[in-house]
Design a protein around this motif. Structure first.
Motif, mmCIF file in Angstrom:
data_model
loop_
_atom_site.group_PDB
_atom_site.id
_atom_site.type_symbol
_atom_site.label_atom_id
_atom_site.label_comp_id
_atom_site.label_asym_id
_atom_site.label_seq_id
_atom_site.Cartn_x
_atom_site.Cartn_y
_atom_site.Cartn_z
ATOM 1 N N MET A 42 0.823 -1.195 0.000
ATOM 2 C CA MET A 42 0.000 0.000 0.000
ATOM 3 C C MET A 42 0.867 1.260 0.000
ATOM 4 N N PHE A 43 2.000 1.195 0.685
ATOM 5 C CA PHE A 43 2.844 2.375 0.800
ATOM 6 C C PHE A 43 4.134 2.261 -0.016
ATOM 7 N N SER A 44 4.177 1.303 -0.918
ATOM 8 C CA SER A 44 5.396 1.088 -1.712
ATOM 9 C C SER A 44 5.575 2.120 -2.816
ATOM 10 N N GLY A 45 4.511 2.860 -3.107
ATOM 11 C CA GLY A 45 4.566 3.822 -4.202
ATOM 12 C C GLY A 45 3.890 3.309 -5.453
ATOM 13 N N ARG A 46 3.540 2.013 -5.465
ATOM 14 C CA ARG A 46 2.864 1.437 -6.629
ATOM 15 C C ARG A 46 1.390 1.794 -6.651
ATOM 16 N N HIS A 47 0.840 2.199 -5.501
ATOM 17 C CA HIS A 47 -0.581 2.500 -5.392
ATOM 18 C C HIS A 47 -0.768 3.969 -5.031
ATOM 19 N N THR A 48 -1.877 4.513 -5.476
ATOM 20 C CA THR A 48 -2.216 5.875 -5.111
ATOM 21 C C THR A 48 -2.977 5.840 -3.790
ATOM 22 N N VAL A 49 -2.510 6.602 -2.819
ATOM 23 C CA VAL A 49 -3.198 6.681 -1.533
ATOM 24 C C VAL A 49 -3.597 8.125 -1.275
ATOM 25 N N CYS A 50 -4.752 8.288 -0.654
ATOM 26 C CA CYS A 50 -5.220 9.614 -0.276
ATOM 27 C C CYS A 50 -4.631 9.951 1.083
ATOM 28 N N HIS A 51 -3.897 11.046 1.157
ATOM 29 C CA HIS A 51 -3.327 11.415 2.441
ATOM 30 C C HIS A 51 -3.310 12.923 2.626
ATOM 31 N N ASP A 52 -3.300 13.310 3.877
ATOM 32 C CA ASP A 52 -3.209 14.711 4.265
ATOM 33 C C ASP A 52 -1.727 15.006 4.505
ATOM 34 N N ALA A 53 -1.127 15.741 3.615
ATOM 35 C CA ALA A 53 0.310 16.005 3.696
ATOM 36 C C ALA A 53 0.685 16.793 4.949
ATOM 37 N N ASP A 54 -0.222 17.671 5.418
ATOM 38 C CA ASP A 54 0.081 18.482 6.601
ATOM 39 C C ASP A 54 0.136 17.646 7.873
ATOM 40 N N LYS A 55 -0.838 16.747 8.025
ATOM 41 C CA LYS A 55 -0.940 15.961 9.255
ATOM 42 C C LYS A 55 -0.345 14.563 9.119
ATOM 43 N N GLY A 56 -0.134 14.104 7.887
ATOM 44 C CA GLY A 56 0.424 12.783 7.672
ATOM 45 C C GLY A 56 -0.603 11.669 7.711
ATOM 46 N N TYR A 57 -1.882 12.009 7.785
ATOM 47 C CA TYR A 57 -2.941 11.000 7.817
ATOM 48 C C TYR A 57 -3.103 10.345 6.460
ATOM 49 N N VAL A 58 -3.432 9.063 6.466
ATOM 50 C CA VAL A 58 -3.736 8.333 5.234
ATOM 51 C C VAL A 58 -5.184 7.880 5.333
ATOM 52 N N PHE A 59 -5.956 8.147 4.290
ATOM 53 C CA PHE A 59 -7.361 7.748 4.260
ATOM 54 C C PHE A 59 -7.473 6.377 3.595
ATOM 55 N N VAL A 60 -8.039 5.420 4.317
ATOM 56 C CA VAL A 60 -8.273 4.084 3.787
ATOM 57 C C VAL A 60 -9.786 3.907 3.729
ATOM 58 N N ASP A 61 -10.312 3.734 2.537
ATOM 59 C CA ASP A 61 -11.758 3.646 2.347
ATOM 60 C C ASP A 61 -12.251 2.220 2.574
ATOM 61 N N ARG A 62 -12.225 1.789 3.835
ATOM 62 C CA ARG A 62 -12.688 0.453 4.225
ATOM 63 C C ARG A 62 -13.531 0.581 5.481
ATOM 64 N N ASP A 63 -14.394 -0.395 5.708
ATOM 65 C CA ASP A 63 -15.190 -0.456 6.929
ATOM 66 C C ASP A 63 -14.243 -0.740 8.097
ATOM 67 N N GLY A 64 -14.343 0.024 9.156
ATOM 68 C CA GLY A 64 -13.420 -0.115 10.280
ATOM 69 C C GLY A 64 -13.778 -1.192 11.281
ATOM 70 N N LYS A 65 -14.845 -1.944 11.029
ATOM 71 C CA LYS A 65 -15.336 -2.928 11.996
ATOM 72 C C LYS A 65 -14.254 -3.910 12.442
ATOM 73 N N HIS A 66 -13.464 -4.412 11.526
ATOM 74 C CA HIS A 66 -12.475 -5.443 11.845
ATOM 75 C C HIS A 66 -11.039 -4.930 11.866
ATOM 76 N N PHE A 67 -10.858 -3.626 11.713
ATOM 77 C CA PHE A 67 -9.503 -3.111 11.631
ATOM 78 C C PHE A 67 -8.723 -3.347 12.920
ATOM 79 N N ARG A 68 -9.403 -3.343 14.055
ATOM 80 C CA ARG A 68 -8.703 -3.600 15.320
ATOM 81 C C ARG A 68 -8.134 -5.018 15.353
ATOM 82 N N HIS A 69 -8.869 -5.971 14.736
ATOM 83 C CA HIS A 69 -8.362 -7.347 14.668
ATOM 84 C C HIS A 69 -7.117 -7.421 13.790
ATOM 85 N N ILE A 70 -7.125 -6.642 12.708
ATOM 86 C CA ILE A 70 -5.961 -6.609 11.821
ATOM 87 C C ILE A 70 -4.764 -6.009 12.548
ATOM 88 N N LEU A 71 -4.976 -4.913 13.251
ATOM 89 C CA LEU A 71 -3.881 -4.292 13.995
ATOM 90 C C LEU A 71 -3.341 -5.230 15.067
#
Length: 90
Positions: A1-30
């Motif tokens: 995702m961050f290799s440069g091969r993919h386009t990611v939406c991010h806020d350059a000022d804050k460094g946030y990256v927007f991932v357009d996925r449902d967050g329900k299971h993201f805690r399990h992934i983390l």
């Protein structure tokens, strides 16, 4: 995702990256990324988590989830019989 091969939406000022996925299971992934332990979930939640793991290309998590039903069967086979189980068999 961050290799440069993919386009990611991010806020350059804050460094946030927007991932357009449902967050329900993201805690399990983390948590899996942190400690490598596959969470205990219902079968329907496992299928949803597999979809998320496929999106993030987490092959180890997919393999771990796929082996969970097999672990349950092995545990059931190795379980000791109780007195009640033996009486039911007789």
């Amino acid at each position: 995702m961050f290799s440069g091969r993919h386009t990611v939406c991010h806020d350059a000022d804050k460094g946030y990256v927007f991932v357009d996925r449902d967050g329900k299971h993201f805690r399990h992934i983390l948590n899996w990324l942190r400690d490598g332990v596959v969470p205990t979930l219902t079968d329907s939640d496992y299928s949803e988590l597999i979809r998320e793991a496929e999106y993030y290309q987490l092959l180890g998590l997919i393999e771990g989830i796929s082996s969970v039903p097999n672990k349950r069967k092995e545990e059931d086979l190795c379980a000791e019989l109780t007195r009640t189980d033996i009486i039911k068999c007789i």
